[in-house]
Design a protein around this motif. Structure first.
Motif, short mmCIF file in Angstrom:
data_model
loop_
_atom_site.label_atom_id
_atom_site.label_comp_id
_atom_site.label_asym_id
_atom_site.label_seq_id
_atom_site.Cartn_x
_atom_site.Cartn_y
_atom_site.Cartn_z
N MET A 45 0.83 -1.18 -0.11
CA MET A 45 0.09 -0.03 0.00
C MET A 45 0.77 1.15 0.09
O MET A 45 1.50 1.44 0.93
CB MET A 45 -0.82 0.13 1.30
CG MET A 45 -2.05 0.88 1.10
SD MET A 45 -3.10 1.00 2.85
CE MET A 45 -3.65 -0.92 2.81
N ALA A 46 1.11 2.03 -1.16
CA ALA A 46 1.62 3.42 -1.32
C ALA A 46 0.78 4.37 -0.84
O ALA A 46 0.02 4.62 -1.70
CB ALA A 46 2.31 3.15 -2.62
N LEU A 47 1.04 4.86 0.41
CA LEU A 47 0.04 5.97 0.62
C LEU A 47 0.76 7.39 0.43
O LEU A 47 2.05 7.62 0.84
CB LEU A 47 -0.19 5.69 2.09
CG LEU A 47 -1.30 4.34 2.40
CD1 LEU A 47 -1.14 4.35 3.76
CD2 LEU A 47 -2.26 4.51 2.03
N GLN A 48 -0.18 8.30 0.23
CA GLN A 48 0.26 9.67 0.06
C GLN A 48 -0.52 10.44 1.27
O GLN A 48 -1.79 10.23 1.63
CB GLN A 48 -0.20 10.18 -1.31
CG GLN A 48 0.73 9.63 -2.09
CD GLN A 48 2.11 9.93 -2.36
OE1 GLN A 48 2.49 11.02 -1.52
NE2 GLN A 48 2.97 9.15 -3.15
N PRO A 49 0.03 11.66 1.26
CA PRO A 49 -0.67 12.62 2.39
C PRO A 49 -2.32 12.99 1.73
O PRO A 49 -2.37 13.21 0.62
CB PRO A 49 -0.05 13.88 2.70
CG PRO A 49 1.50 13.25 2.16
CD PRO A 49 1.34 12.14 1.20
N GLY A 50 -3.22 12.83 2.66
CA GLY A 50 -4.74 13.16 2.02
C GLY A 50 -5.33 11.88 1.67
O GLY A 50 -6.66 11.98 1.75
N ASP A 51 -4.72 10.64 1.67
CA ASP A 51 -5.54 9.32 1.41
C ASP A 51 -6.39 9.07 2.54
O ASP A 51 -6.01 9.43 3.90
CB ASP A 51 -4.51 8.27 1.12
CG ASP A 51 -4.00 8.34 0.09
OD1 ASP A 51 -4.37 9.02 -0.82
OD2 ASP A 51 -2.80 7.59 -0.16
N ILE A 52 -7.63 8.52 2.06
CA ILE A 52 -8.76 8.37 3.25
C ILE A 52 -8.65 6.64 3.46
O ILE A 52 -8.75 6.21 2.64
CB ILE A 52 -9.83 8.79 2.90
CG1 ILE A 52 -10.02 10.39 2.74
CG2 ILE A 52 -11.01 8.23 3.79
CD1 ILE A 52 -11.48 10.72 1.99
N VAL A 53 -8.27 6.30 4.60
CA VAL A 53 -8.03 5.10 5.17
C VAL A 53 -8.89 4.74 6.42
O VAL A 53 -9.40 5.41 7.19
CB VAL A 53 -6.43 4.89 5.28
CG1 VAL A 53 -5.47 5.32 4.21
CG2 VAL A 53 -6.05 5.84 6.53
N THR A 54 -8.77 3.22 6.46
CA THR A 54 -9.39 2.84 7.46
C THR A 54 -8.17 2.24 8.58
O THR A 54 -7.42 1.34 7.86
CB THR A 54 -10.15 1.56 7.64
OG1 THR A 54 -9.92 0.80 6.62
CG2 THR A 54 -11.53 2.31 6.70
N VAL A 55 -8.24 2.42 9.83
CA VAL A 55 -7.07 1.62 10.75
C VAL A 55 -7.67 1.08 11.82
O VAL A 55 -8.93 1.40 12.37
CB VAL A 55 -6.28 3.02 11.12
CG1 VAL A 55 -5.41 3.66 9.87
CG2 VAL A 55 -6.90 3.99 11.82
N PRO A 56 -7.06 0.33 12.41
CA PRO A 56 -7.61 -0.25 13.69
C PRO A 56 -7.07 0.83 15.07
O PRO A 56 -6.21 1.57 15.15
CB PRO A 56 -6.66 -1.35 14.09
CG PRO A 56 -5.34 -1.14 13.04
CD PRO A 56 -5.69 -0.21 12.16
N LEU A 57 -8.35 0.82 15.93
CA LEU A 57 -8.12 1.65 17.01
C LEU A 57 -8.71 0.94 18.25
O LEU A 57 -10.13 0.59 18.10
CB LEU A 57 -8.77 2.98 16.80
CG LEU A 57 -9.04 3.98 17.96
CD1 LEU A 57 -7.37 4.43 18.15
CD2 LEU A 57 -9.83 5.13 17.82
N GLY A 58 -7.90 0.33 18.99
CA GLY A 58 -8.61 -0.47 20.16
C GLY A 58 -9.05 -1.80 19.40
O GLY A 58 -8.33 -2.51 18.52
#
Length: 754
Positions: A45-58
């Protein structure tokens, strides 16, 4: 205060953002954390600033935005460093990148700037851009059907199937629902033809709900000062650089038509325009004007549109298909891909200030967004705020003035009625002179208006026997009687209770009496005085939303209404050509108390209300009922010299470096008990900053000392204009340790002093 981050994350502190996978990336979540969290980008996954992502939180997943690793904020807005860096091997991985347009650098800078200026968690500012309805992937194209060139030989033709096949001969792709509706058959007939091989599936083009406005559709004929102002605004847009212009003009001078020309120039350059209105629900006439000028209606953004419309508008702003958006203050945070202009109409309105959550003034932040992105901003008003006038006087804003009404209409004549000399009959609130003038106006088949900025039937209910006053159990506020609904309501927390049959204190029957007038009481009086008049009440209690407001405005335009009775809603720029008389029931309302801007707000409101009269060929009149006709506000309204009053107001504020000649920030401390609020406020008082050009007022009980059950204390930080308040507040807030039951709310540049 902001919550602490989970221990398995760290606030962004990496030195650079990767463009290939497997490295640390900061992700800002739309939550009240002090900054972004660091995550690991998967190798794929090549990510750039501004990309909308899902991430684990707890133990759950959240949607966020890949953020910038370094800040571009000026030093006086930069936040003190917080959080600890977590080792790479303890970072959790980004789960997914959503197929949504990324947030561009300009918008990310704007989010950071607003958060830093207002001392808000940046995630809460991001939440105004990345709303809950944007979670998930972008909508996928719908499936439609077209007819096969040759129908299957074994296809059985029924009359219903024949209707579908005849319809589909034009080779236009249609959905199942569209085909069934157009052919007058059931969806099962369409599916049967598809199963038989007579129709083949195709992907439809993505939904494009926004028709493109045509800048050449119906250009207006402008002359004199109007043409000069329109030319100047067009030039500022064509320059493609930051500027702020105040478009000031008397009511009815055609300000809207003029700034629509700036929008036309923006469209000609292929850019997007945003128009901020203080109350989008009241924009029925504005939308009609826009449609007449550009041939289509603009995209709309406010709290009352549905989730699907909000999503489509968000995506339209991001991909550029929404060329013009009109909205309430939250529209300022839409992800425009090519912004070229912001218009702030009625810039003096306090409704542009959001008072809860992220506390910000949309007018001021519109100027910031224009400066960060390098495009012009136009602020518009017949009664500009003192802040805007000071910026124009200092040369920071350009100023365009329209001194006369459009089409040769004259400004209304204003008359003061001294209620001490000509009081109304006992128990009534309309003076005999005003009643006579309304009767004469109605006899000429012209329309009249009564204005009182107070909802309900009466602002106070008390017991004639023991003097008990009906108060809100959760706020230091009187309960307002709404006789139509037989209830008492708090207009601060919305607590509502039935009108009691006896006094709650002394149990006396039939002893509760209404004190003072509200709009319902004035309507009751007007119906008795003018029984044959067709009366329309315009207030937030009677107008449920944009549709009801549009219908009310249409009825007035069709002359199905003789007498309009309204609250501040009637001051919002309406054009009623047959309205010739405006009566202001209580012109003194709003002048009391310790509000810094009481006089300024009152003259703005009453001037705007008065401006509804005489906007066409028939001359207009305004009658002010006042118990203080000698007050500077009343005298300024009588003379029509708004500028002289504002100059006088400025002279009163300059010596004490009150805004706009100094900076002001409010700290509101609230707690469950008065003791906890007093203790926390005393701590802030002991730690108060000091120095040349710095002054702290308080602590003291806030004017609304209890709100929604919480006890409130207030301190005011006042500084010279060249002193930034944010670094002072950061240090001050960091010196006080608060219990978990105490909250501190920071209001930079306060508008309300409740």
């Amino acid at each position: 205060m902001a919550a602490a981050p989970p221990p398995s994350h760290a606030f962004g502190s990496s030195s650079g953002l990767p463009t290939t996978g497997g490295q640390r990336v900061p992700v800002l979540l739309p939550m009240p954390f002090a900054g972004p969290f660091d995550y690991k980008a998967p190798a794929s996954m090549a990510l750039q600033p501004g990309d909308i992502v899902t991430v684990p939180l707890g133990n759950r997943r959240e949607t966020g935005v890949v953020w910038d690793a370094s800040s571009t904020l000026p030093p006086d807005l930069a936040r003190p460093p917080s959080g600890k860096t977590v080792a790479d091997n303890r970072l959790r991985a980004v789960a997914d990148r959503l197929e949504l347009p990324p947030l561009n650098a300009e918008l990310r800078r704007f989010v950071d700037w607003v958060a830093a200026y207002t001392l808000s968690p940046p995630g809460m500012v991001l939440a105004m851009t990345l709303r809950l309805h944007m979670k998930g992937a972008a909508p996928t194209p719908a499936t439609g059907w077209v007819a096969q060139p040759v129908a299957p030989a074994e296809l059985r033709i029924t009359p219903a199937r024949q209707k579908v096949l005849t319809l589909m001969q034009d080779d236009t792709p249609r959905t199942t629902t569209d085909i069934a509706s157009a052919a007058g058959v059931s969806a099962g007939v369409v599916k049967g033809l598809a199963d038989a091989g007579a129709l083949r599936p195709v992907l439809l083009e993505p939904e494009r709900p926004f028709a493109q406005p045509d800048p050449m559709h119906q250009p207006p004929v402008l002359e004199g000062a109007q043409q000069e102002a329109a030319t100047a605004l067009r030039q500022s847009v064509q320059n493609r650089c930051f500027s702020v212009t105040l478009l000031e003009g008397v009511t009815g001078s055609g300000k809207t038509e003029i700034y629509l020309e700036a929008i036309a120039a923006c469209l000609e350059q292929g850019q997007q325009a945003l128009i901020l209105l203080p109350e989008i629900a009241l924009s029925a006439q504005w939308m009609d004007r826009f449609a007449r000028r550009f041939g289509v209606r603009p995209a709309v953004w406010h709290s009352e549109i549905g989730q699907k419309a909000r999503r489509l508008t968000w995506l339209g702003a991001a991909d550029g298909s929404a060329r013009v958006v009109v909205g309430a203050r939250s529209a300022l945070f839409l992800p425009f891909c090519n912004p070229g202009l912001i218009i702030v109409d009625e810039e003096h309105e306090s409704l542009f200030k959001q008072e809860e959550g992220v506390i910000y003034n949309a007018r001021d932040m519109a100027v910031v967004r224009g400066r960060l992105a390098g495009f012009p901003v136009v602020v518009v008003s017949a009664t500009p705020s003192l802040e805007t006038l000071a910026n124009a006087e200092a040369g920071r804003y350009q100023r365009l003035v329209l001194p006369t009404r459009h089409g040769g209409a004259s400004l209304p004549q204003t008359h003061l009625l001294d209620m001490r000399e000509a009081p109304p009959p006992r128990g009534l609130f309309l003076s005999p002179k005003l009643v006579e003038d309304i009767a004469e106006t109605l006899a000429r088949e012209e329309q009249a208006m009564l204005f009182l900025n107070r909802r309900g039937y009466a602002p106070l209910t008390l017991c004639r026997t023991c003097g008990h006053r009906m108060e809100c159990p959760h706020c230091t506020a009187w309960l307002v009687e709404h006789r139509n609904r037989h209830v008492l309501t708090c207009h601060y927390c919305d607590h509502t209770e039935p009108m009691p049959p006896v006094c709650p204190s002394c149990k006396s029957e039939h002893s509760l009496t209404a004190i003072g007038p509200g709009i319902e009481r004035i309507t009751e009086e007007a119906r008795q005085l003018f029984p044959d008049a067709r009366i329309l009440v315009m207030s937030s209690d009677t107008l449920g939303g944009p549709a009801a407001t549009a219908e009310a405005v249409a009825k007035i335009a069709r002359r199905e209404v003789d007498l309009i009775i309204g609250t501040q809603i009637v001051a919002k720029g309406w054009h009623f050509p047959h309205l010739t008389l405006v009566g202001i029931v209580d012109a003194d309302l709003g002048l009391g108390g310790a509000d810094l801007r009481a006089g300024e707000r009152t003259i703005q409101l009453l001037h705007q209300v008065a401006g509804r009269a005489g906007r066409a060929s028939a001359p207009g009149r305004v009658i002010l009922q006042s118990f203080s006709p000698e007050h500077p506000v009343m005298q300024a309204l009588l003379s029509g010299n708004f500028d002289a009053f504002m100059e006088q107001e400025a002279e009163q504020r300059r010596p004490g470096f009150w805004p706009p000649y100094g900076r002001l920030a409010a700290l509101i401390i609230s707690a469950d008990t008065p003791q906890a609020a007093d203790e926390a406020a005393a701590q802030f008082g002991r730690m108060a900053p000091y120095g040349e050009g710095i002054q702290v007022l308080g602590p003291a009980p806030a004017p609304l000392a209890v709100l929604r059950g919480r006890h409130r204390r207030r301190l005011l930080l006042r500084t010279w204009r060249n002193i930034a308040v944010q670094p002072i507040l950061h240090r001050w807030l960091g010196m006080v340790q608060l219990s978990r039951h105490v909250r501190v709310e920071v209001d930079i540049d306060p508008v309300s002093f409740l």
